[in-house]
Design an enzyme around this catalytic site. Structure first.
Site, PDB file in Angstrom:
ATOM      1  N   TYR A 155       0.842  -1.210   0.000  1.00 53.42           N
ATOM      2  CA  TYR A 155       0.000   0.000   0.000  1.00 53.42           C
ATOM      3  C   TYR A 155       0.872   1.253   0.000  1.00 53.42           C
ATOM      4  O   TYR A 155       0.453   2.319  -0.451  1.00 53.42           O
ATOM      5  CB  TYR A 155      -0.970  -0.019   1.194  1.00 53.42           C
ATOM      6  N   LYS A 162      -3.642   8.247   3.449  1.00 56.22           N
ATOM      7  CA  LYS A 162      -4.951   7.939   4.053  1.00 56.22           C
ATOM      8  C   LYS A 162      -4.967   8.294   5.545  1.00 56.22           C
ATOM      9  O   LYS A 162      -6.019   8.656   6.085  1.00 56.22           O
ATOM     10  CB  LYS A 162      -5.310   6.462   3.852  1.00 56.22           C
TER      11      LYS A 162
HETATM   12  P1  NAD Z   1     -11.954   4.192  -8.969  1.00 59.19           P
HETATM   13  O1  NAD Z   1     -10.792   4.147  -9.897  1.00 59.19           O
HETATM   14  O2  NAD Z   1     -13.239   3.643  -9.446  1.00 59.19           O
HETATM   15  O3  NAD Z   1     -12.210   5.666  -8.442  1.00 59.19           O
HETATM   16  C1  NAD Z   1     -11.163   6.586  -8.239  1.00 59.19           C
HETATM   17  C2  NAD Z   1     -11.692   7.913  -8.729  1.00 59.19           C
HETATM   18  O4  NAD Z   1     -10.767   8.966  -8.452  1.00 59.19           O
HETATM   19  C3  NAD Z   1     -11.912   7.914 -10.256  1.00 59.19           C
HETATM   20  O5  NAD Z   1     -13.265   8.203 -10.545  1.00 59.19           O
HETATM   21  C4  NAD Z   1     -11.010   9.042 -10.723  1.00 59.19           C
HETATM   22  O6  NAD Z   1     -11.559   9.779 -11.799  1.00 59.19           O
HETATM   23  C5  NAD Z   1     -10.949   9.904  -9.469  1.00 59.19           C
HETATM   24  N1  NAD Z   1      -9.867  10.886  -9.538  1.00 59.19           N
HETATM   25  C6  NAD Z   1      -8.530  10.666  -9.597  1.00 59.19           C
HETATM   26  N2  NAD Z   1      -7.874  11.847  -9.736  1.00 59.19           N
HETATM   27  C7  NAD Z   1      -8.832  12.819  -9.728  1.00 59.19           C
HETATM   28  C8  NAD Z   1      -8.805  14.231  -9.844  1.00 59.19           C
HETATM   29  N3  NAD Z   1      -7.652  14.915 -10.029  1.00 59.19           N
HETATM   30  N4  NAD Z   1      -9.981  14.921  -9.802  1.00 59.19           N
HETATM   31  C9  NAD Z   1     -11.162  14.271  -9.646  1.00 59.19           C
HETATM   32  N5  NAD Z   1     -11.251  12.921  -9.555  1.00 59.19           N
HETATM   33  C10 NAD Z   1     -10.104  12.217  -9.583  1.00 59.19           C
HETATM   34  O7  NAD Z   1     -11.474   3.404  -7.646  1.00 59.19           O
HETATM   35  P2  NAD Z   1     -12.128   3.260  -6.197  1.00 59.19           P
HETATM   36  O8  NAD Z   1     -11.458   2.081  -5.601  1.00 59.19           O
HETATM   37  O9  NAD Z   1     -13.589   3.312  -6.278  1.00 59.19           O
HETATM   38  O10 NAD Z   1     -11.551   4.536  -5.439  1.00 59.19           O
HETATM   39  C11 NAD Z   1     -12.364   5.431  -4.723  1.00 59.19           C
HETATM   40  C12 NAD Z   1     -11.762   5.739  -3.351  1.00 59.19           C
HETATM   41  O11 NAD Z   1     -11.823   4.561  -2.558  1.00 59.19           O
HETATM   42  C13 NAD Z   1     -10.291   6.162  -3.361  1.00 59.19           C
HETATM   43  O12 NAD Z   1     -10.112   7.170  -2.402  1.00 59.19           O
HETATM   44  C14 NAD Z   1      -9.584   4.897  -2.921  1.00 59.19           C
HETATM   45  O13 NAD Z   1      -8.337   5.168  -2.326  1.00 59.19           O
HETATM   46  C15 NAD Z   1     -10.578   4.399  -1.904  1.00 59.19           C
HETATM   47  N6  NAD Z   1     -10.472   3.002  -1.488  1.00 59.19           N
HETATM   48  C16 NAD Z   1     -10.419   1.999  -2.412  1.00 59.19           C
HETATM   49  C17 NAD Z   1     -10.323   0.692  -1.987  1.00 59.19           C
HETATM   50  C18 NAD Z   1     -10.238  -0.426  -2.981  1.00 59.19           C
HETATM   51  O14 NAD Z   1      -9.787  -1.502  -2.594  1.00 59.19           O
HETATM   52  N7  NAD Z   1     -10.660  -0.242  -4.214  1.00 59.19           N
HETATM   53  C19 NAD Z   1     -10.304   0.387  -0.614  1.00 59.19           C
HETATM   54  C20 NAD Z   1     -10.368   1.431   0.303  1.00 59.19           C
HETATM   55  C21 NAD Z   1     -10.446   2.732  -0.154  1.00 59.19           C
END
Ligand code: NAD
Length: 254
Positions: A155, A162
């Protein structure tokens, strides 16, 4: 038990139908909220627009938080169309690949700064713009991960990012509690999304989560959406400043 009927919600972070933000948008809409949905850029629009239309989003706009003026334009549109906002979902993160794949101590100042700006400070900017629109109180949600408080292999630099997000969430909750504006972090276990595909050995993380979690179930975007919808409801009015683990109990295991 609860309804979001008549509520207005902004959801930022839908890239496709696997996105956590999509799970949140779906659940908020299912409980009755009207939606504003954004996409990152012209490349993302063809994937996001049909999803936004499926949920009859009333406001659809581009938003790259690193582009000056775009965030302000989204809130200006919300102010003129709705005059208020009840729920904000910030579900975005970014880290440059080279920095993300190396040791934390090796990450560049530029990469770390960019990751902090897009993944953390943008949440504070959104909350600040939401504040005057949340006249009846409101709920601001971001999405964190267990790697904020424990060292999770691969990570890497997103761990400290985070951790900063969770701390910023708590301070924002303290700033805004007396206005009835509640701030939380949702913390799902690993989910196979596009952002997750940027993390090395993500498949191993998924397998370990399913094996170690007491439920032996991976989190789903529906699980995250259900928690988001509840936190957005009036019934959750006295909850704020928490990290909500949605991980089948993974985080209680040693
Ligand atoms: P995802 O790729 O579907 O979503 C990430 C989003 O971030 C995308 O829609 C992208 O367009 C947006 N983004 C990136 N740079 C940007 C910018 N400059 N301006 C506006 N938008 C921007 O993936 P996800 O997993 O749904 O991620 C969403 C959140 O969840 C993130 O914060 C990620 O760290 C967090 N998260 C994900 C997981 C996992 O395992 N997938 C677990 C815990 C937390």
């Amino acid at each position: 038990m609860f309804s979001l009927h008549g509520q207005k919600a902004l959801v930022v972070g839908i890239a496709n139908e696997h996105s956590i933000a999509w799970g949140c948008a779906h659940a908020l809409k299912a409980q009755g909220a009207d939606l504003a949905i954004t996409w990152l850029n012209a490349k993302a629009e063809p994937f996001v627009r049909p999803l936004a239309e499926e949920l009859e989003a009333e406001i659809l706009l581009p938003l790259d938080v690193s582009q000056p003026g775009q965030l302000e334009a989204v809130f200006a549109e919300i102010a003129s169309r709705w005059g208020r906002l009840d729920t904000l979902v910030h579900s975005i993160a970014f880290a440059p690949r080279a920095d993300l794949h190396g040791r934390v101590i090796d990450c560049s100042a530029e990469g770390f700064g960019l990751a902090m700006d897009i993944s953390v400070h943008s949440f504070l900017r959104m909350i600040r713009l939401a504040e005057p629109l949340m006249t009846d109180g409101g709920c601001c949600l971001s999405v964190s991960f267990f790697g904020a408080s424990r060292v999770v292999r691969h990570y890497n630099m997103m761990g400290p990012v985070k951790a900063a997000l969770e701390s910023a969430m708590r301070y924002a909750a303290a700033d805004l509690g007396e206005k009835g504006i509640r701030v939380h972090a949702l913390s799902p276990g690993p989910l196979a999304t596009r952002a997750a595909s940027g993390i090395d050995h993500f498949d191993e993380m998924l397998a370990e989560a399913a094996e170690r979690a007491p439920t032996h179930q991976l989190a789903s975007i529906e699980d995250v959406g259900a928690m988001a919808a509840f936190l957005a409801s009036a019934e959750a009015r006295n909850l704020t400043g928490s990290v909500h683990e949605i991980d089948g109990g993974f985080s209680i295991t040693a």
